[in-house]
Design a protein around this motif. Structure first.
Motif, PDB file in Angstrom:
ATOM      1  N   LEU A  53       0.831  -1.212   0.000  1.00  0.00           N
ATOM      2  CA  LEU A  53       0.000   0.000   0.000  1.00  0.00           C
ATOM      3  C   LEU A  53       0.860   1.254   0.000  1.00  0.00           C
ATOM      4  O   LEU A  53       0.582   2.212  -0.722  1.00  0.00           O
ATOM      5  CB  LEU A  53      -0.883   0.019   1.250  1.00  0.00           C
ATOM      6  N   ARG A  54       1.943   1.224   0.805  1.00  0.00           N
ATOM      7  CA  ARG A  54       2.833   2.390   0.840  1.00  0.00           C
ATOM      8  C   ARG A  54       3.464   2.600  -0.537  1.00  0.00           C
ATOM      9  O   ARG A  54       3.585   3.717  -1.022  1.00  0.00           O
ATOM     10  CB  ARG A  54       3.923   2.196   1.910  1.00  0.00           C
ATOM     11  N   HIS A  55       3.834   1.479  -1.160  1.00  0.00           N
ATOM     12  CA  HIS A  55       4.454   1.546  -2.484  1.00  0.00           C
ATOM     13  C   HIS A  55       3.470   2.157  -3.505  1.00  0.00           C
ATOM     14  O   HIS A  55       3.807   3.076  -4.257  1.00  0.00           O
ATOM     15  CB  HIS A  55       4.846   0.118  -2.881  1.00  0.00           C
ATOM     16  N   MET A  56       2.238   1.652  -3.491  1.00  0.00           N
ATOM     17  CA  MET A  56       1.231   2.164  -4.432  1.00  0.00           C
ATOM     18  C   MET A  56       0.921   3.626  -4.162  1.00  0.00           C
ATOM     19  O   MET A  56       0.763   4.435  -5.078  1.00  0.00           O
ATOM     20  CB  MET A  56      -0.063   1.354  -4.314  1.00  0.00           C
ATOM     21  N   THR A  57       0.829   3.956  -2.863  1.00  0.00           N
ATOM     22  CA  THR A  57       0.506   5.341  -2.510  1.00  0.00           C
ATOM     23  C   THR A  57       1.600   6.276  -3.008  1.00  0.00           C
ATOM     24  O   THR A  57       1.324   7.369  -3.519  1.00  0.00           O
ATOM     25  CB  THR A  57       0.327   5.477  -0.983  1.00  0.00           C
ATOM     26  N   ARG A  58       2.864   5.825  -2.895  1.00  0.00           N
ATOM     27  CA  ARG A  58       3.944   6.694  -3.361  1.00  0.00           C
ATOM     28  C   ARG A  58       3.872   6.886  -4.881  1.00  0.00           C
ATOM     29  O   ARG A  58       4.064   7.990  -5.386  1.00  0.00           O
ATOM     30  CB  ARG A  58       5.310   6.154  -2.948  1.00  0.00           C
ATOM     31  N   MET A  59       3.564   5.819  -5.594  1.00  0.00           N
ATOM     32  CA  MET A  59       3.461   5.957  -7.057  1.00  0.00           C
ATOM     33  C   MET A  59       2.338   6.923  -7.437  1.00  0.00           C
ATOM     34  O   MET A  59       2.504   7.774  -8.310  1.00  0.00           O
ATOM     35  CB  MET A  59       3.209   4.593  -7.698  1.00  0.00           C
ATOM     36  N   VAL A  60       1.199   6.772  -6.756  1.00  0.00           N
ATOM     37  CA  VAL A  60       0.051   7.637  -7.060  1.00  0.00           C
ATOM     38  C   VAL A  60       0.390   9.094  -6.699  1.00  0.00           C
ATOM     39  O   VAL A  60       0.102  10.020  -7.469  1.00  0.00           O
ATOM     40  CB  VAL A  60      -1.197   7.129  -6.300  1.00  0.00           C
ATOM     41  N   ASP A  61       1.028   9.284  -5.535  1.00  0.00           N
ATOM     42  CA  ASP A  61       1.406  10.650  -5.149  1.00  0.00           C
ATOM     43  C   ASP A  61       2.394  11.249  -6.142  1.00  0.00           C
ATOM     44  O   ASP A  61       2.318  12.429  -6.485  1.00  0.00           O
ATOM     45  CB  ASP A  61       2.013  10.656  -3.739  1.00  0.00           C
TER      46      ASP A  61
END
Ligand SMILES: Nc1ncnc2c1ncn2[C@@H]1O[C@H](COP(=O)(O)OP(=O)(O)O)[C@@H](O)[C@H]1O
Ligand SMILES: [Mg+2]
Length: 267
Positions: free
Chosen positions: A88-96
């Motif tokens: 989730l942290r990984h995906m959130t960083r990509m989206v951000d």
């Protein structure tokens, strides 16, 4: 060795392109050219909208993971929750990163600048990257001298620049490699360098690595080619520049961020 340069954006089913009435009356070559430009713009717009829409479900999922974690799960459930948290942290960083790239490229970001010693921002970025480097058995060495290096800059944005460059250096360098993070200054400019002993960059690819979605030999290393474009936008907003150098594939890379020095006098 051949270089597969992936500049075409994502291969989702792009919305159909409708030529405007005006374009329909243009000579064919011009109309096709226009269609291509708007194709690219539409694709980018699609990606930005998607990123925006993904934020809310991601944040709901993060809350749910936090709730499960509070119950101190054990065994396989604990492992599964840890995986969910990391991904989730990984995906959130990509989206951000995507949203940031959109805001930066449309000029919607303004800097919050202050006079600061760039070495402090470097220390923070190096400290936060140290674990990732250690996990890959890499030596991360920072050298910035004993004298303050003053710039007028946005501390958070500069942190983002250095973290991105360090993350790339770690990612594109094998286990046991070496990364150096250095700074020096004169009365007019401050130069910060991130150098690695990693896989290097082919000279043909070098001029394009700062383009949005550009990746050389997309690999299992992860990422989608946004980081360097964000870095360049931020450095340019600071009236600075970024240059990349490499001795070629297998010979490591060096990224140099040059910023105007803040006038001396105050401490
Ligand atoms: N330190 C480095 N060593 C080798 N190649 C690099 C390095 N930094 C960036 N690159 C190349 O530039 C590309 C673009 O980098 P970036 O925009 O950060 O995207 P990403 O990290 O998502 O691939 C990378 O995919 C890689 O091919
Ligand atoms: Mg990157």
């Amino acid at each position: 060795m051949s270089i597969a340069f992936q500049l075409e954006p994502l291969h989702h089913s792009a919305p159909p392109v409708f030529l405007s009435d005006a374009a329909a009356n243009q000579p064919l070559a011009f109309a096709v050219m226009q269609a291509k430009v708007s194709d690219r713009e539409r694709e980018e717009g699609f990606v930005w909208n998607l990123a925006h829409e993904l934020r809310q479900p991601l944040s709901a999922l993060a809350t749910a993971v936090a709730v499960v974690t509070q119950d101190s799960p054990s065994g396989a459930t604990a492992l599964a929750v840890a995986v969910m948290g990391r991904q989730l942290r990984h995906m959130t960083r990509m989206v951000d990163d995507l949203l940031d790239a959109a805001r930066l490229s449309s000029g919607k970001v303004s800097l919050i600048t202050q006079r600061l010693d760039i070495r402090q921002v470097m220390r923070d970025a190096a400290a936060d990257s140290a674990t990732a480097a250690a996990e890959r058995g890499q030596l991360l060495n920072m050298e910035c001298g004993a004298t303050p290096l003053w710039v007028n800059a946005d501390a958070q944005r500069l942190y983002q620049v250095f973290s991105n460059l360090l993350r790339n250096a770690i990612k594109f360098t094998d286990r046991g490699g070496r990364i150096t993070f250095t700074a020096d200054g004169s009365t007019s400019r401050i130069a910060v360098r991130v150098r690695d002993s990693g896989r290097g960059i082919d000279s043909q690819a070098l001029p394009r690595i700062f383009d949005l979605f550009a990746q050389v030999q997309p690999s299992a290393a992860g990422g989608v080619g946004i980081g360097l474009s964000v870095v360049r936008e931020i450095v340019t907003l600071h009236r600075g520049r970024i240059d990349a150098r490499s001795g070629g594939l297998g010979h490591g890379s060096e990224f140099v961020v040059t910023l105007p020095a803040a006038p001396a006098g105050r401490s």
